[in-house]
Design a protein around this motif. Structure first.
Motif, short mmCIF file in Angstrom:
data_model
loop_
_atom_site.label_atom_id
_atom_site.label_comp_id
_atom_site.label_asym_id
_atom_site.label_seq_id
_atom_site.Cartn_x
_atom_site.Cartn_y
_atom_site.Cartn_z
N PRO A 34 42.49 5.29 82.74
CA PRO A 34 43.66 6.11 83.07
C PRO A 34 43.75 6.41 84.57
N LEU A 35 44.96 6.59 85.04
CA LEU A 35 45.17 6.91 86.44
C LEU A 35 44.54 8.25 86.77
N ALA A 36 43.78 8.27 87.85
CA ALA A 36 43.19 9.53 88.33
C ALA A 36 44.30 10.44 88.85
N GLU A 37 43.99 11.70 88.95
CA GLU A 37 44.92 12.66 89.52
C GLU A 37 45.34 12.20 90.92
N HIS A 38 46.60 12.28 91.23
CA HIS A 38 47.21 11.90 92.51
C HIS A 38 47.42 10.40 92.67
N ALA A 39 46.83 9.57 91.79
CA ALA A 39 46.90 8.12 92.01
C ALA A 39 48.33 7.61 92.01
N ALA A 40 49.11 8.04 91.04
CA ALA A 40 50.49 7.54 90.96
C ALA A 40 51.31 7.98 92.16
N GLU A 41 51.18 9.27 92.54
CA GLU A 41 51.97 9.78 93.68
C GLU A 41 51.63 9.04 94.97
N LEU A 42 50.34 8.91 95.24
CA LEU A 42 49.94 8.26 96.49
C LEU A 42 50.29 6.78 96.48
N GLY A 43 50.18 6.15 95.32
CA GLY A 43 50.48 4.73 95.24
C GLY A 43 51.92 4.40 95.59
N LYS A 44 52.84 5.31 95.31
CA LYS A 44 54.26 5.05 95.55
C LYS A 44 54.65 5.19 97.02
N LEU A 45 53.77 5.77 97.83
CA LEU A 45 54.17 6.16 99.18
C LEU A 45 53.67 5.23 100.28
N ARG A 46 52.94 4.22 99.92
CA ARG A 46 52.44 3.29 100.93
C ARG A 46 53.51 2.27 101.26
N HIS A 47 53.50 1.77 102.50
CA HIS A 47 54.48 0.77 102.86
C HIS A 47 53.85 -0.34 103.69
N ASP A 90 34.08 18.24 86.79
CA ASP A 90 35.10 18.68 85.84
C ASP A 90 36.36 17.82 85.90
N VAL A 91 36.77 17.45 87.11
CA VAL A 91 38.01 16.70 87.29
C VAL A 91 37.76 15.20 87.33
N GLY A 92 36.59 14.79 87.80
CA GLY A 92 36.28 13.38 88.00
C GLY A 92 36.70 12.93 89.40
N PRO A 93 36.59 11.66 89.69
CA PRO A 93 37.00 11.16 91.02
C PRO A 93 38.51 11.09 91.13
N ARG A 94 39.02 11.37 92.31
CA ARG A 94 40.46 11.29 92.53
C ARG A 94 40.74 11.02 93.99
N PRO A 95 41.80 10.28 94.28
CA PRO A 95 42.19 10.08 95.68
C PRO A 95 42.94 11.33 96.15
N ILE A 96 42.66 11.75 97.37
CA ILE A 96 43.41 12.89 97.91
C ILE A 96 44.22 12.50 99.14
N ALA A 97 43.99 11.31 99.68
CA ALA A 97 44.76 10.84 100.83
C ALA A 97 44.62 9.34 100.95
N VAL A 98 45.68 8.69 101.42
CA VAL A 98 45.63 7.28 101.82
C VAL A 98 46.41 7.14 103.12
N THR A 99 46.07 6.10 103.87
CA THR A 99 46.89 5.81 105.05
C THR A 99 48.17 5.13 104.57
N PRO A 100 49.32 5.60 104.99
CA PRO A 100 50.58 5.01 104.49
C PRO A 100 50.78 3.58 104.95
N ARG A 101 50.10 3.17 106.02
CA ARG A 101 50.20 1.81 106.54
C ARG A 101 48.79 1.25 106.68
N TYR A 102 48.68 -0.05 106.80
CA TYR A 102 47.39 -0.68 107.01
C TYR A 102 46.85 -0.31 108.39
N ILE A 103 45.52 -0.25 108.50
CA ILE A 103 44.91 0.10 109.78
C ILE A 103 44.10 -1.05 110.36
N MET A 104 44.10 -2.21 109.70
CA MET A 104 43.46 -3.40 110.24
C MET A 104 44.05 -4.61 109.54
#
Length: 389
Positions: free
Chosen positions: A28-41, A316-330
């Motif tokens: 299952p998708l971790a907390e925040h995974a869906a939201e952050l996944g939609k915002l990268r470009h 209690d919550v498990g692993p979750r992403p809390i931030a991603v870079t919206p663009r590639y950095i390399m």
């Protein structure tokens, strides 16, 4: 800008990993995974300064009749016994018939990265891990090294006995765990597998490393490729009893299966990507908050590019992403990254923190080991653009 507003402003489409991904019930998708996944470009702001390369002609094998490997790339990295040295663990190949890889150990002065000597100096190397069991007989690839209770642990991709069997699309590669047991001595203790009901559906499992949380919990970052033809960027829990059993049985023969549980999908792929994979193991920037790099293969040119992620863990919550870079950095830009055995590839497998800098070792076009660095503050500034906690 608010997350929802940013999504609208960017015109980002829904992520590609959707209803057709049948194993999302199991991962299952971790907390925040869906939201952050939609915002990268699909843009790149390359913030890594290239430091130099290590070529196979300058790596001299001490424990093999061949003086040099044909290729060195995809190298793990760790601090040496003192602050002046680094230890490099490159994937090496000595022949192209089956492209069977081994893993070597190379010590090099940290100073060589900053003086330019890394691109001209010669280094002795010891082969420390090589094909020898049913789970890595066709190759020991792409190592990642971390420390668990102060001891180096290496997780590498094992090409299993099934790898070249065209009629068998099951567990062709698996993450294999080796533990350092002395100078130039590593013991293969186990290989990580999903729950038994899922194992028949695993085509391969790659891009793995083991991380220890502050409470002692063990997390396996890995990327299963399932028979729905989706690649899942996941983190699983490694039960302590499974881990300890593998250590106890390590000297008795072949590595034993280590069964993981609680697998979560940490981020879905974007529409402009074919797949994601974990790159270098993380550095801890806050208590149980890990800064890690992720590689992405784009749909059009199949090139590898890198972005960063912050992963937070609590039991209690498990692993979750809390931030991603919206663009590639390399992304590949130097000639040795653009052209080689695998064009347009930067593939980090190692990362160490040196003061306020992050030094990475990476495979460049599957032909040489590249070294680069970026300021941790610069990476964090990019992450702040898409941070939810």
């Amino acid at each position: 800008m608010h997350v929802a507003g940013l999504a609208s402003a960017l015109g980002v489409k829904v992520c590609a990993l959707g209803m057709e991904a049948k194993f999302l019930r199991d991962f299952p998708l971790a907390e925040h995974a869906a939201e952050l996944g939609k915002l990268r470009h699909c843009e790149t702001h390359d913030i890594f300064q290239r430091l130099g390369v290590l070529t196979p002609q300058r790596v001299h094998l001490k424990n093999h009749p061949l003086a040099n490997p044909l290729t060195v790339f995809n190298a793990a990295l760790d601090h040496g016994s003192n602050g002046d040295m680094l230890v490099l663990y490159p994937r090496i190949i000595i022949g192209y018939f089956k492209y069977a890889s081994a893993i070597a150990e190379v010590e090099l002065p940290l100073e060589d990265l900053y003086t330019g000597s890394i691109s001209i100096s010669h280094y002795p190397a010891e082969i420390i891990v090589y094909p020898s069991t049913s789970v890595d007989i066709w190759g020991s690839e792409d190592p990642r090294v971390t420390r668990i209770d102060g001891t180096r642990h290496m997780v590498y991709v094992g090409r299993t006995i099934n790898y070249f069997e065209a009629h068998i699309r099951r567990e062709r590669t698996l993450p294999v765990l080796a533990v350092e047991a002395g100078r130039h001595r590593w013991v293969k203790v186990g290989y990580f597998v999903l729950p038994e009901r899922l194992r028949p559906h695993v085509i391969s499992d790659k891009d793995a490393f083991l991380v220890q949380a502050s409470n002692g919990d063990l997390l396996l970052f890995h990327r299963p490729h399932m028979d729905d033809e989706n690649f899942y960027l996941t983190i699983s829990i490694v039960p302590h009893d499974e881990y300890k059993r593998a250590l106890e049985e390590a000297e008795r023969g072949e590595p034993v299966p280590i069964r993981v549980r609680g697998t979560r999908t940490i981020l879905p792929v974007a529409p402009f990507e074919e797949k994601l994979g974990w790159a270098s193991p993380p550095v801890m920037v806050e208590r149980d908050t890990f800064l890690t790099l992720v590689h992405a293969v784009d749909v059009r040119l199949k090139r590898y590019r890198i972005f960063a992620m912050l992963v937070r863990y609590d039991r209690d919550v498990g692993p979750r992403p809390i931030a991603v870079t919206p663009r590639y950095i390399m992304e590949p830009r130097a000639m040795y990254e653009v052209y080689g055995d695998r064009p347009f590839t930067v593939f980090p497998c190692g990362a160490v923190r040196h003061g306020d800098r992050l030094i990475i070792s990476y495979g460049a076009a599957d032909s040489v080991v590249g070294f680069a660095e970026a300021g941790i503050d610069d990476i964090m500034a990019e992450l702040d653009h898409l941070r939810l906690e």
